[in-house]
Design a protein around this motif. Structure first.
Motif, short mmCIF file in Angstrom:
data_model
loop_
_atom_site.label_atom_id
_atom_site.label_comp_id
_atom_site.label_asym_id
_atom_site.label_seq_id
_atom_site.Cartn_x
_atom_site.Cartn_y
_atom_site.Cartn_z
N ARG A 387 0.83 -1.21 0.00
CA ARG A 387 0.00 0.00 0.00
C ARG A 387 0.86 1.25 0.00
O ARG A 387 0.63 2.19 -0.78
N ASP A 388 1.89 1.27 0.86
CA ASP A 388 2.76 2.44 0.94
C ASP A 388 3.52 2.67 -0.36
O ASP A 388 3.73 3.81 -0.78
N LYS A 389 3.91 1.57 -1.01
CA LYS A 389 4.62 1.68 -2.29
C LYS A 389 3.69 2.29 -3.35
O LYS A 389 4.13 3.15 -4.14
N VAL A 390 2.44 1.89 -3.36
CA VAL A 390 1.48 2.43 -4.33
C VAL A 390 1.28 3.93 -4.09
O VAL A 390 1.26 4.72 -5.04
N VAL A 391 1.15 4.33 -2.84
CA VAL A 391 0.98 5.76 -2.52
C VAL A 391 2.17 6.57 -3.01
O VAL A 391 2.02 7.63 -3.63
N ASP A 392 3.39 6.07 -2.75
CA ASP A 392 4.60 6.79 -3.16
C ASP A 392 4.72 6.87 -4.68
O ASP A 392 5.07 7.91 -5.24
N LEU A 393 4.41 5.77 -5.36
CA LEU A 393 4.50 5.75 -6.82
C LEU A 393 3.44 6.66 -7.45
O LEU A 393 3.70 7.33 -8.46
N ALA A 394 2.27 6.69 -6.86
CA ALA A 394 1.22 7.57 -7.37
C ALA A 394 1.66 9.03 -7.26
O ALA A 394 1.46 9.83 -8.18
N PHE A 395 2.29 9.38 -6.15
CA PHE A 395 2.81 10.74 -5.97
C PHE A 395 3.84 11.07 -7.05
O PHE A 395 3.80 12.15 -7.66
N GLU A 396 4.72 10.14 -7.31
CA GLU A 396 5.76 10.37 -8.32
C GLU A 396 5.19 10.53 -9.73
O GLU A 396 5.86 11.05 -10.63
N HIS A 397 3.93 10.11 -9.92
CA HIS A 397 3.28 10.23 -11.23
C HIS A 397 2.17 11.28 -11.24
O HIS A 397 1.41 11.36 -12.20
N GLY A 398 2.07 12.06 -10.15
CA GLY A 398 1.16 13.20 -10.17
C GLY A 398 -0.18 13.02 -9.52
O GLY A 398 -1.15 13.69 -9.89
N LEU A 399 -0.28 12.14 -8.52
CA LEU A 399 -1.55 11.92 -7.81
C LEU A 399 -1.31 11.91 -6.31
O LEU A 399 -0.46 11.16 -5.82
N LEU A 400 -2.05 12.73 -5.59
CA LEU A 400 -1.95 12.77 -4.13
C LEU A 400 -2.96 11.81 -3.51
O LEU A 400 -4.16 11.91 -3.75
N LEU A 401 -2.45 10.87 -2.73
CA LEU A 401 -3.26 9.89 -2.02
C LEU A 401 -2.84 9.84 -0.56
O LEU A 401 -1.72 10.22 -0.21
#
Length: 440
Positions: A387-401
């Protein structure tokens, strides 16, 4: 193709280093986002990178970032006066009380005590419940989050680090399991809905063996658990809980700090379950980002005398102006949008889950949606690192979660979000899931 950003940028990194020197380390910063400005569901960092916001400042920016009607209301009030204190009166405060009376989730007049935050609303509810009933004990729920001040944090039971180092807490709170249909902990009788099982446990085990009912002032509960995992309660829970409270003269107090103000497509999440509470705790989305909360109670309960409770900044004129504009916007536009776009988003996420065994459950109402990640769908073992990896990767691609619970991502965008913005955000989210799966 979703582009990967180089984060943090030079300016963001410099500001984060300055922050570390002067700001308390207790704040739970998730990733290095340093905001510059926002509009609607879009935000930009100090290095000019654009992001979609699926967190809304922890479900606070209900009308989006810097909605022009909210900004105008704040500006007009700021030109008149910024503060007068709760020793006096002002029209905005009165009008807000009238608006909250209009939307309160019970069929009798409502009176509000204005606060500065959700935790302060909970503290006010605790005090009122003790005062009006003359009782001292309460029941709360495992997984609940109600704030961090001493009374509220005593009810909070989502993670033990909220308590670590702060004992002894306020006495008089007994915790019971929340009716989580995905992770039930109690055994139901044949044919018994799990929500009714939890209430039966409260009556037979807690009231029957630990707490005399006549000593219990109130039961504090989130209609949908927020920080605990965006958990929608099991069938039968709230009707049975309301009946239990009525049998023993216990006040039903609902914490709508995160779930209220239109987030679920109704003014209050409790309205989805067909019962009326006695006290409502509100904050977060009530003023689109300005600090404000409210403890809203049935008028007949507001028996405490002058001076028994108060504060300096409650009913702040700027926050009241923002709240009045927020309530108007939610009522005229965003209640319906939250319901319709929320249903659309749930459908898209459930479709996405068919492609990803890492997704164990998708749940929610309106724009309060949780995605739970698991190591195995059969065992339902939570996968916090994934879950934490998905949140970090989403941030790196322009999505705040933001995460919540043990392994859940919460989807709580501004209530003004469009289907097009949902599609853009979910494309980034799925890209992040694919990348996290490849890395495992």
């Amino acid at each position: 193709m979703v582009t990967r950003l180089k984060l943090p940028g030079v300016i963001a990194q410099s500001l984060i280093e300055r922050d570390h020197r002067v700001i308390s380390p207790s704040y739970p910063r998730g990733y290095p986002f340093v905001m510059d400005h926002g509009k609607g569901c879009e935000v930009w960092d100090v290095d000019g990178n654009r992001f979609l916001d699926f967190a809304a400042g922890i479900a606070v920016n209900s009308t989006g970032h810097s909605h022009p009607k909210v900004v105008k209301a704040i500006q007009e009030q700021a030109e008149k006066f910024l503060h007068i204190s709760s020793d006096f009166y002002h029209e905005g405060w009165i009008r807000l009380g009238e608006s909250l009376n209009d939307i309160a989730p019970f069929n009798e007049p409502a009176v509000s005590f204005m606060t500065n935050s959700g935790t302060e609303s909970v503290e006010a509810a605790i005090k009122l419940a003790r005062y009006v009933t003359g009782r001292t004990q309460f029941i709360g729920f495992l997984g609940g989050f109600h704030g961090r001040t001493m009374g509220a944090v005593t009810f909070t039971a989502s993670k033990n680090h909220y308590h670590r180092g702060f004992f002894p807490l306020m006495n008089g709170v007994t915790h019971v399991p929340y009716p989580d249909p995905y992770r039930p902990v109690l055994q139901s009788l044949p044919g018994e809905p799990y929500g009714e099982t939890v209430v039966r446990y409260i009556e037979e085990q807690v009231l029957g063996k630990i707490l005399p009912p006549e000593d219990v002032a109130g039961i504090l509960v989130e209609p949908i658990q927020g920080e605990g995992g965006y958990i929608v309660p099991a069938e039968g829970f709230f009707p049975a809980l309301r009946q239990l409270c009525d049998r023993y003269g216990i006040l039903l107090i609902v914490d709508e700090v995160q779930s209220g103000m239109g987030r679920t497509g109704k003014w209050w999440a409790i309205e989805h379950f067909g019962v009326e509470p006695d006290i409502v705790c509100a904050a977060k989305g009530i003023a689109s980002g300005l600090p404000l909360g409210a403890m809203i109670a049935r008028k007949r309960l507001m028996k405490w005398p002058k001076g028994s409770h108060g504060n300096t900044f409650g009913g702040n004129p700027l926050s009241c102006a923002a709240a009045l504009a927020t309530i108007e916007l939610i009522g005229s536009e965003y209640l319906q949008n939250a319901a319709e776009v929320g249903t659309y988003t749930l459908g898209k996420l459930r479709e996405m889950s068919l492609r990803h065994p890492s997704i164990g459950d998708v749940r929610g109402i309106g724009l309060m949606i949780g995605i739970e990640f698991v190591k195995d769908r059969q065992t339902r073992h939570p996968d916090e690192k994934f879950r934490d990896k998905v949140v970090d990767l989403a941030f790196e691609h322009g999505l705040l979660l933001l995460g919540c619970g043990k392994s859940v991502i919460r989807i709580s965008p501004p209530l003004c979000i469009t289907r097009q913005e949902v599609d853009e955000g979910l494309e980034i989210l799925e890209r992040a899931i694919y990348l996290a799966e490849e890395a495992c």
